[in-house]
Design an enzyme around this catalytic site. Structure first.
Site, short mmCIF file in Angstrom:
data_model
loop_
_atom_site.label_atom_id
_atom_site.label_comp_id
_atom_site.label_asym_id
_atom_site.label_seq_id
_atom_site.Cartn_x
_atom_site.Cartn_y
_atom_site.Cartn_z
N ASN A 244 0.87 -1.18 0.00
CA ASN A 244 0.00 0.00 0.00
C ASN A 244 0.90 1.23 0.00
O ASN A 244 1.50 1.56 1.02
CB ASN A 244 -0.88 -0.03 1.27
CG ASN A 244 -1.70 1.23 1.43
OD1 ASN A 244 -1.82 2.02 0.50
ND2 ASN A 244 -2.26 1.42 2.62
N TRP A 245 0.99 1.86 -1.16
CA TRP A 245 1.91 3.01 -1.27
C TRP A 245 1.34 4.27 -0.66
O TRP A 245 2.03 5.29 -0.58
CB TRP A 245 2.25 3.25 -2.75
CG TRP A 245 3.00 2.12 -3.40
CD1 TRP A 245 3.32 0.91 -2.84
CD2 TRP A 245 3.52 2.09 -4.73
NE1 TRP A 245 4.00 0.12 -3.74
CE2 TRP A 245 4.14 0.82 -4.92
CE3 TRP A 245 3.51 2.98 -5.80
CZ2 TRP A 245 4.74 0.45 -6.11
CZ3 TRP A 245 4.12 2.62 -7.00
CH2 TRP A 245 4.73 1.36 -7.15
N LYS A 246 0.07 4.23 -0.28
CA LYS A 246 -0.61 5.39 0.31
C LYS A 246 -0.45 6.63 -0.59
O LYS A 246 -0.37 6.48 -1.81
CB LYS A 246 -0.09 5.66 1.72
CG LYS A 246 -0.09 4.41 2.59
CD LYS A 246 0.06 4.73 4.05
CE LYS A 246 0.27 3.44 4.83
NZ LYS A 246 0.10 3.62 6.27
N HIS B 239 -9.44 1.01 5.13
CA HIS B 239 -8.16 1.24 5.81
C HIS B 239 -8.39 2.18 6.99
O HIS B 239 -9.21 3.10 6.90
CB HIS B 239 -7.15 1.84 4.82
CG HIS B 239 -5.75 1.82 5.35
ND1 HIS B 239 -5.30 2.73 6.27
CD2 HIS B 239 -4.71 0.98 5.11
CE1 HIS B 239 -4.04 2.47 6.57
NE2 HIS B 239 -3.66 1.41 5.87
N GLU C 237 -6.81 4.62 8.02
CA GLU C 237 -6.63 6.04 7.71
C GLU C 237 -7.89 6.62 7.06
O GLU C 237 -8.21 7.78 7.27
CB GLU C 237 -5.39 6.22 6.81
CG GLU C 237 -4.11 6.00 7.61
CD GLU C 237 -2.94 5.47 6.79
OE1 GLU C 237 -2.97 5.52 5.55
OE2 GLU C 237 -1.98 4.98 7.43
N GLU D 55 -5.27 -5.24 10.76
CA GLU D 55 -4.27 -4.19 10.97
C GLU D 55 -4.57 -3.45 12.28
O GLU D 55 -5.41 -2.53 12.29
CB GLU D 55 -4.34 -3.18 9.82
CG GLU D 55 -4.03 -3.78 8.46
CD GLU D 55 -3.45 -2.75 7.53
OE1 GLU D 55 -2.35 -2.99 7.02
OE2 GLU D 55 -4.05 -1.68 7.33
N GLY E 79 2.35 2.19 10.75
CA GLY E 79 3.25 3.32 10.57
C GLY E 79 3.98 3.75 11.84
O GLY E 79 4.56 4.83 11.89
N SER F 223 3.49 -2.17 10.38
CA SER F 223 4.94 -2.11 10.56
C SER F 223 5.65 -3.42 10.17
O SER F 223 6.63 -3.81 10.82
CB SER F 223 5.28 -1.71 12.00
OG SER F 223 4.79 -0.41 12.27
N GLY G 162 4.80 1.39 4.67
CA GLY G 162 6.10 2.06 4.50
C GLY G 162 7.15 1.22 3.79
O GLY G 162 7.84 1.71 2.87
#
Ligand code: PEP
Length: 258
Positions: free
Chosen positions: A9-11, A94, A96, A164, A170, A210, A232
């Site tokens: 997931n490159w966000k 997600h 976020e 998650e 993160g 992470s 990440g």
């Protein structure tokens, strides 16, 4: 036997040219690994370019979000049909999106329903916040997230779930393999109660939070964990390749042993 899956997931990272560079670095290495499903989820704006670069390769493409309507007056949104034209997967729910864009169970349910209807494989993210974890409410929280996200969905066969824990995303503070395996086992039992054991045994459940090349083995060696959703570390080609390679080695052995 469930095929392992590693999704990146490159966000909201990489310009189109940076995305192209990253895929070029990844492609050769990823193409050589055939016993792991590899999914790249770049920003919307790079999907077309990345798709061209992975043509003919076993790498699969995913989006990071969708709207739930097929088309219409929703300025700035991207529909499931548009994504299904380019991708096989889509990340939904997600943390976020839940936190910064107020996505609740009802919206996430509409998105999962719309994704399945469009022929996409949703990667449904669920997980508890730090305070919920500390209060011992993890199972209660994921049960409610599953209930609301999957309401009215009768055949979730194409579904992938990513457990998650929000406190691990993160932060560099991953769950332990044992903790993640326990919650993922619980998620599978909850799926089994709703859809039956056969469906539950077929659904892939990933761990996310992470994950790096240094801790991949801890998660992938767990029997309930079918792969990882990587944030990440998916932005560094050597790191992501190492995660996929280690998964292949561990799961390759398990496949031979079974
Ligand atoms: C994620 O964004 O889904 C994620 C797991 O991020 P990270 O790997 O950076 O914790």
């Amino acid at each position: 036997m469930r095929a392992p899956l590693i999704a990146g997931n490159w966000k909201m990272n990489t310009t189109v040219s940076e995305a192209i560079e990253l895929v070029k670095e990844l492609r050769q290495g990823l193409d050589k690994i055939d016993n792991v499903d590899k999914v790249l989820c770049p920003p919307f704006i790079s999907l077309v370019a990345v798709r061209e670069l992975i043509e003919g390769s076993p790498i699969k493409l995913g989006a990071q979000n969708i709207h739930f309507e097929p088309k219409g007056a929703y300025t700035g949104e991207i529909s499931p049909l548009m994504i299904a034209d380019l991708c096989q997967f889509v990340i939904i729910g997600h943390s976020e999106r839940r936190q910064y864009f107020n996505e609740n169970g009802e919206v996430i349910n509409k998105k999962v329903t719309a994704a399945l209807a469009a022929g996409l494989k949703p990667i449904l993210c669920i997980g508890e916040r730090s305070e919920e974890n500390e209060a011992g409410r993890t199972e209660e929280v994921v049960t409610e997230q599953l209930r609301s996200s999957l309401a009215g969905i009768d055949y979730p066969d194409e579904l992938v779930i990513a457990y998650e824990p929000v406190w691990a995303i993160g932060t560099g503070k991953a769950a332990t393999g044992e903790q993640a395996n326990k919650t993922i086992g619980f998620i599978r039992r909850t799926i089994s109660q709703k859809y039956g054991e056969r469906t539950a045994q077929g659904i892939r459940i990933l761990y996310g939070g992470s994950v790096t090349a240094a801790n991949t083995v801890e998660f992938i060696q767990q029997p309930e964990i079918d792969g990882a959703l990587v944030g990440g570390a998916s932005l560094k080609a050597t790191e992501f390749l190492s995660i996929v390679k280690q998964t292949s080695e561990i799961r390759g052995c398990l496949l031979e042993e079974s």
